[in-house]
Design an enzyme around this catalytic site. Structure first.
Site, PDB file in Angstrom:
ATOM      1  N   CYS A 116       0.816  -1.230   0.000  1.00  0.00           N
ATOM      2  CA  CYS A 116       0.000   0.000   0.000  1.00  0.00           C
ATOM      3  C   CYS A 116       0.844   1.271   0.000  1.00  0.00           C
ATOM      4  CB  CYS A 116      -0.949   0.003   1.191  1.00  0.00           C
ATOM      5  SG  CYS A 116      -2.116  -1.355   1.117  1.00  0.00           S
ATOM      6  N   HIS A 252      -3.295   7.454   1.958  1.00  0.00           N
ATOM      7  CA  HIS A 252      -3.691   6.132   1.463  1.00  0.00           C
ATOM      8  C   HIS A 252      -5.110   5.853   1.953  1.00  0.00           C
ATOM      9  CE1 HIS A 252      -3.986   1.985   0.585  1.00  0.00           C
ATOM     10  NE2 HIS A 252      -3.829   1.573   1.828  1.00  0.00           N
ATOM     11  N   ASN A 282     -10.033  -0.043  -0.726  1.00  0.00           N
ATOM     12  CA  ASN A 282      -8.580   0.050  -0.597  1.00  0.00           C
ATOM     13  C   ASN A 282      -7.952  -0.511  -1.877  1.00  0.00           C
ATOM     14  OD1 ASN A 282      -5.882  -0.274   0.017  1.00  0.00           O
ATOM     15  ND2 ASN A 282      -6.224  -1.155   2.038  1.00  0.00           N
TER      16      ASN A 282
HETATM   17  O1  UT7 Z   1      -3.978  -0.848   3.372  1.00  0.00           O
HETATM   18  C1  UT7 Z   1      -3.158  -1.521   4.268  1.00  0.00           C
HETATM   19  C2  UT7 Z   1      -3.499  -1.212   5.618  1.00  0.00           C
HETATM   20  N1  UT7 Z   1      -4.708  -1.867   6.016  1.00  0.00           N
HETATM   21  C3  UT7 Z   1      -5.491  -1.254   6.871  1.00  0.00           C
HETATM   22  O2  UT7 Z   1      -5.205  -0.127   7.211  1.00  0.00           O
HETATM   23  C4  UT7 Z   1      -6.649  -1.972   7.468  1.00  0.00           C
HETATM   24  C5  UT7 Z   1      -6.627  -1.730   8.935  1.00  0.00           C
HETATM   25  N2  UT7 Z   1      -7.737  -2.322   9.675  1.00  0.00           N
HETATM   26  C6  UT7 Z   1      -9.007  -1.921   9.524  1.00  0.00           C
HETATM   27  O3  UT7 Z   1      -9.316  -1.072   8.720  1.00  0.00           O
HETATM   28  C7  UT7 Z   1     -10.040  -2.500  10.468  1.00  0.00           C
HETATM   29  O4  UT7 Z   1      -9.380  -3.205  11.484  1.00  0.00           O
HETATM   30  C8  UT7 Z   1     -11.052  -3.437   9.763  1.00  0.00           C
HETATM   31  C9  UT7 Z   1     -11.966  -2.610   8.896  1.00  0.00           C
HETATM   32  C10 UT7 Z   1     -10.321  -4.464   8.929  1.00  0.00           C
HETATM   33  C11 UT7 Z   1     -11.913  -4.132  10.807  1.00  0.00           C
HETATM   34  O5  UT7 Z   1     -12.547  -3.183  11.647  1.00  0.00           O
HETATM   35  P1  UT7 Z   1     -12.474  -3.366  13.246  1.00  0.00           P
HETATM   36  O6  UT7 Z   1     -13.302  -2.286  13.808  1.00  0.00           O
HETATM   37  O7  UT7 Z   1     -11.022  -3.415  13.619  1.00  0.00           O
HETATM   38  O8  UT7 Z   1     -13.217  -4.739  13.450  1.00  0.00           O
HETATM   39  P2  UT7 Z   1     -12.648  -6.085  14.098  1.00  0.00           P
HETATM   40  O9  UT7 Z   1     -11.631  -6.723  13.228  1.00  0.00           O
HETATM   41  O10 UT7 Z   1     -12.296  -5.797  15.514  1.00  0.00           O
HETATM   42  O11 UT7 Z   1     -13.956  -6.979  14.057  1.00  0.00           O
HETATM   43  C12 UT7 Z   1     -15.129  -6.663  14.822  1.00  0.00           C
HETATM   44  C13 UT7 Z   1     -16.190  -7.720  14.563  1.00  0.00           C
HETATM   45  C14 UT7 Z   1     -15.645  -9.139  14.690  1.00  0.00           C
HETATM   46  O12 UT7 Z   1     -16.638  -9.928  15.297  1.00  0.00           O
HETATM   47  P3  UT7 Z   1     -16.556 -10.306  16.865  1.00  0.00           P
HETATM   48  O13 UT7 Z   1     -15.259 -11.020  17.034  1.00  0.00           O
HETATM   49  O14 UT7 Z   1     -16.590  -8.980  17.578  1.00  0.00           O
HETATM   50  O15 UT7 Z   1     -17.774 -11.148  17.057  1.00  0.00           O
HETATM   51  C15 UT7 Z   1     -15.456  -9.592  13.264  1.00  0.00           C
HETATM   52  O16 UT7 Z   1     -15.566 -10.992  13.097  1.00  0.00           O
HETATM   53  O17 UT7 Z   1     -16.657  -7.620  13.225  1.00  0.00           O
HETATM   54  C16 UT7 Z   1     -16.609  -8.886  12.582  1.00  0.00           C
HETATM   55  N3  UT7 Z   1     -16.374  -8.704  11.158  1.00  0.00           N
HETATM   56  C17 UT7 Z   1     -17.381  -8.487  10.285  1.00  0.00           C
HETATM   57  N4  UT7 Z   1     -18.717  -8.407  10.448  1.00  0.00           N
HETATM   58  C18 UT7 Z   1     -19.461  -8.158   9.347  1.00  0.00           C
HETATM   59  C19 UT7 Z   1     -15.205  -8.669  10.483  1.00  0.00           C
HETATM   60  N5  UT7 Z   1     -15.418  -8.458   9.175  1.00  0.00           N
HETATM   61  C20 UT7 Z   1     -16.774  -8.338   9.032  1.00  0.00           C
HETATM   62  C21 UT7 Z   1     -17.604  -8.097   7.928  1.00  0.00           C
HETATM   63  N6  UT7 Z   1     -18.935  -8.011   8.128  1.00  0.00           N
HETATM   64  N7  UT7 Z   1     -17.121  -7.928   6.684  1.00  0.00           N
END
Ligand code: UT7
Length: 325
Positions: A116, A252, A282
């Site tokens: 990225c 980004h 992204n």
């Molecule tokens: O470009 C390179 C750099 N990459 C990034 O900058 C990405 C960085 N990370 C992020 O943007 C965020 O961490 C995400 C968008 C990937 C995830 O958001 P989050 O607020 O950190 O969510 P999380 O991973 O803590 O997940 C929260 C909940 C989980 O469920 P439980 O464990 O709380 O029951 C996940 O399983 O959301 C669930 N979850 C989803 N639910 C519905 C994860 N993906 C999804 C989904 N739809 N697509």
């Protein structure tokens, strides 16, 4: 290095695949919802490459538009640096395939691989070649087809990424006047200790396959804002400026929450932030040049403006570039 030379952006261009995939389109594929994706990421839709659309074809289209905007011909180009983690082939470099597609048979072309952060790495590299006198006019391209690396059964990653390409024409010119134009400062960083947090589980020398993208999203998120703000503060110090001097912040585009938190921590006003993640998702190395092209074409970025670019991604890699437009 010739201190009197500066690398100036002459034109920008971009290209997106025809097919748009909206959040609702995922609802039948994985257990997710439009509401979750919008709230957590700011993404509403992304473009997905169809048959015949590749990293190279998108890069070529973006490059042609950047050349048109610059009022230049392909023959004027003597360096192509293409940032990608999704090349058409393991080798040769996608950059030489773009070179051939543009009919250029002089100069040199190569790929840069910093995921990225690729565009920020490529721009910094091109600036050094131009100021070092090894080339005069460069195409700097970020182009990706991440859709082909995704595990379409993994809801934690497949909803986040999209495909596209952006390009700039960068040219060496002799710096004149009290306020130089072009690339003023760049700062690059990497730390391979974090590689397991965002990687692809295949490759030519390990599995002999392309593999799928794997990400510990929460872990990446935890590091992102700190790394981004550190490298920008370094750039501000090197340029002797502060957040109020910036006209546009072009980060980004991974996640709206990361972008807004970084701007807030740095003291950059939200109205100066260019955001395209809503419609692009992204797009890795393509995200910054896609956002730049959007903001140049709609008249927000204009000559004389101070523009700050920033990226962070797999590796981890991260970096920032300050440009006087
Ligand atoms: O470009 C390179 C750099 N990459 C990034 O900058 C990405 C960085 N990370 C992020 O943007 C965020 O961490 C995400 C968008 C990937 C995830 O958001 P989050 O607020 O950190 O969510 P999380 O991973 O803590 O997940 C929260 C909940 C989980 O469920 P439980 O464990 O709380 O029951 C996940 O399983 O959301 C669930 N979850 C989803 N639910 C519905 C994860 N993906 C999804 C989904 N739809 N697509």
């Amino acid at each position: 290095m010739n201190d009197r030379l500066t690398s100036v952006i002459r034109g920008t261009g971009s290209a997106l695949p025809e097919r748009i995939m909206r959040n609702q389109d995922f609802e039948g594929i994985v257990d997710t919802s439009d509401e979750w994706i919008r709230q957590r990421t700011g993404i509403a839709a992304r473009h997905i490459a169809g048959e015949g659309e590749t990293t190279v074809s998108l890069a070529e289209a973006a490059a042609r538009r950047a050349l048109d905007a610059a009022g230049m011909a392909a023959d004027d180009i003597d360096l192509i640096i293409l940032a990608t983690a999704t090349p058409n082939n393991t080798f040769p470099a996608s950059a030489v395939q773009v070179q051939a597609a543009l009919g250029i048979t002089h100069g040199f072309a190569f790929d840069v691989h910093a995921v990225c952060s690729g565009f920020v790495y490529a721009l910094t590299t091109a600036d050094l070649y131009l100021r070092g006198g090894q080339a005069r006019t460069a195409l700097v391209i970020g182009a990706e087809t991440f859709s082909r690396l995704l595990d379409w059964e993994d809801r934690t990653t497949c909803v986040l990424f999209g495909d596209g390409a952006g390009a700039v024409v960068l040219q060496a010119e002799t710096a004149e006047g009290p306020e130089p134009h072009g690339v003023l400062v760049s700062r690059l960083r990497s730390d391979g200790c974090h590689q397991e947090k965002l990687y692809v589980d295949g490759g030519p020398s390990t599995t002999g396959t392309v593999g799928h993208l794997r990400m510990q999203g929460r872990e990446v998120f935890k590091h992102a804002v700190g790394m981004i703000t550190d490298v920008i503060e370094d750039s501000f110090a090197a340029a002797g400026i502060g957040p109020d001097d910036i006209d546009w912040f072009v980060p980004h585009q991974a996640n709206r929450r990361i972008i807004e938190a970084s701007a807030k921590k740095l003291g950059i006003a939200q109205e100066k932030v260019i955001i395209t993640v809503e419609g692009h998702g992204n797009t890795s190395a393509a995200s910054i040049p896609l956002a730049l092209d959007a903001a140049v074409r709609d008249g927000r970025i204009r000559p004389g403006h101070l523009v700050l670019l920033e990226a962070m991604g797999g590796g981890f890699t991260w970096g920032a570039v300050l440009i006087r437009w």
